[in-house]
Design an enzyme around this catalytic site. Structure first.
Site, PDB file in Angstrom:
ATOM      1  CG  HIS A   1     -25.953  32.486  28.752  1.00 45.02           C
ATOM      2  ND1 HIS A   1     -26.654  31.880  29.766  1.00 45.02           N
ATOM      3  CD2 HIS A   1     -25.221  33.460  29.344  1.00 45.02           C
ATOM      4  CE1 HIS A   1     -26.364  32.466  30.918  1.00 45.02           C
ATOM      5  NE2 HIS A   1     -25.494  33.411  30.690  1.00 45.02           N
TER       6      HIS A   1
ATOM      7  N   GLY B   1     -30.215  12.219  28.622  1.00 43.98           N
ATOM      8  CA  GLY B   1     -28.988  11.634  29.140  1.00 43.98           C
ATOM      9  C   GLY B   1     -29.035  10.127  29.297  1.00 43.98           C
TER      10      GLY B   1
ATOM     11  CB  SER C   1     -29.995  15.898  23.395  1.00 44.74           C
ATOM     12  OG  SER C   1     -29.836  16.261  22.032  1.00 44.74           O
ATOM     13  CB  CYS C   2     -31.138  20.805  24.762  1.00 48.75           C
ATOM     14  SG  CYS C   2     -29.335  20.694  24.780  1.00 48.75           S
ATOM     15  CG  ASN C   3     -27.650  21.023  20.479  1.00 43.99           C
ATOM     16  OD1 ASN C   3     -27.923  22.160  20.121  1.00 43.99           O
ATOM     17  ND2 ASN C   3     -26.553  20.733  21.137  1.00 43.99           N
TER      18      ASN C   3
ATOM     19  CD  GLN D   1     -27.803  25.850  27.584  1.00 45.58           C
ATOM     20  OE1 GLN D   1     -27.989  26.528  26.585  1.00 45.58           O
ATOM     21  NE2 GLN D   1     -27.196  26.330  28.651  1.00 45.58           N
TER      22      GLN D   1
ATOM     23  CB  THR E   1     -30.131  22.138  34.841  1.00 50.04           C
ATOM     24  OG1 THR E   1     -28.925  22.517  35.512  1.00 50.04           O
ATOM     25  CG2 THR E   1     -30.366  23.081  33.671  1.00 50.04           C
ATOM     26  CB  ILE E   2     -33.845  19.058  33.135  1.00 51.30           C
ATOM     27  CG1 ILE E   2     -32.722  19.304  32.117  1.00 51.30           C
ATOM     28  CG2 ILE E   2     -35.133  18.663  32.413  1.00 51.30           C
ATOM     29  CD1 ILE E   2     -33.018  20.409  31.122  1.00 51.30           C
TER      30      ILE E   2
ATOM     31  NE  ARG F   1     -24.945  23.912  27.939  1.00 51.90           N
ATOM     32  CZ  ARG F   1     -24.852  22.601  27.896  1.00 51.90           C
ATOM     33  NH1 ARG F   1     -23.830  22.023  27.285  1.00 51.90           N
ATOM     34  NH2 ARG F   1     -25.778  21.839  28.453  1.00 51.90           N
TER      35      ARG F   1
END
Length: 342
Positions: free
Chosen positions: A220, A114, A143-145, A303, A13-14, A172
């Protein structure tokens, strides 16, 4: 000046998004990506014509790749021999093992959220502590958040000064396409304080932060509400001014159709952004309210893509491409076309 040679470990994903982001940087060269198995992402890479060379990590079986006709450029060691820095987006825990290899090879690396903080010299954010990453060998992204949250808190802090924040994260439960969380019809509480609040204090130790996190059965994007206490009273107009000036914050309004996370995802697709990605966080103007001496607002976190700009900032800092946060983030923004709507 020679281009910085970059490799990506883990084409998930990343990793896919890191590869695309680096390829857009005119002062960097994406040497290749490394992975273990012919996942759907690798198959899609092949079907797109192999725009990036593929290398196989240790333990990978080359037979399935050969059967599918997917060309392999070499081993993980071959990739490491050609790069200046690795972007490690391997599954959590694998990056720490890879670090041992990077150290032996004398290669810099940037790890994603992570991994444990101990894997890196600096817990890094492009806007909040860019200078701390300059010349360092190992950085770890938030992290994304936390990445999106810090953008807003740092923005307010630099303009007006922030003493403390309290956050609620509506998280999410999984990325689109993930099945490992199962099918749910429930909201799940995490113990407080959330790690995002703790991580914010690690990056910005002068701000007192706490937070609550709620897992939701959507894919999403996350939504975070923030209650911030300034060193002086911050009015809605004051907050809106600096939010609108920030390249990586997109101020949106409900009356314009931005009703929630899905609206922002759909808008990114309508813009033609690959995979429906958006590097900017969405911030609802309608959500900015004054509460006594505090200011409250809500943001949307895409995210899958939000950490990509800050990772590229990390390359710039670690490799000494730019000496200040202003120069480093501006160059990343330029090549990723961030803030072009402003």
């Amino acid at each position: 000046m020679a281009k910085i040679k970059v490799g990506v470990a883990g084409y998930g994903t990343i990793g896919q998004r890191l590869a695309d982001g680096v390829a857009l940087q005119e002062d960097m060269e994406l040497v290749g990506v490394a992975d273990l198995a012919p996942t759907l992402a690798i198959r899609a890479l092949h079907e797109k014509g192999m725009p990036y060379d593929l290398y196989l990590v240790s333990g990978a079986d080359s037979a399935p790749f050969e059967k599918l006709g997917i060309p392999v450029a070499g081993t993980f060691d071959d990739l490491l021999d050609k790069v200046d820095i690795m972007l490690d987006s391997s599954p959590g825990g694998v990056g720490a093992k890879n670090k041992e290899i990077y150290e032996k090879k004398g290669i810099k690396a940037i790890f994603q959220g992570g991994e444990k903080n101990s894997v890196a010299d600096v817990f890094f954010h492009g806007y909040a502590n860019y200078e701390k990453g300059i010349g360092k060998d190992y950085l770890k992204l938030t992290s994304c958040n936390t990445t999106g949250l810090i953008r807003t808190v740092d923005c307010l802090d630099r303009a007006y000064g922030i003493e403390k924040v309290a956050i609620t994260i509506i998280r999410r439960v999984a990325d689109p396409g993930d099945y490992h969380r199962g099918l749910t019809n429930a909201l799940q509480m995490d113990k407080a304080p959330s790690h995002q609040a703790v991580d914010l204090m690690t990056i910005m130790p002068h701000v007192d932060a706490t937070g609550i996190l709620v897992h939701t059965p959507v894919t999403h994007g996350h939504i975070i509400t923030v209650l911030a206490t300034g060193k002086e009273k911050i009015t809605k107009e004051m907050a809106l001014k600096v939010f609108e000036e920030h390249p990586r914050i997109r101020v949106v309004r409900i009356d314009d159709g931005f009703q929630g996370n899905a609206s922002l995802f759909k808008y990114a697709r309508d813009l033609g952004n690959p995979r429906g990605d958006m590097y900017e966080i969405g911030l609802w103007e309608d959500s900015i309210v004054e509460s006594g001496n505090d200011i409250m607002f809500a943001i949307n976190i895409p995210q899958e893509s939000v950490t990509i700009p800050e990772t590229i900032d990390g390359i710039r800092a670690a490799c000494g491409l730019q000496a200040t946060r202003e120069e480093g983030t501006a160059k990343t923004n330029e090549y990723l076309k961030i803030g072009r709507f402003k």
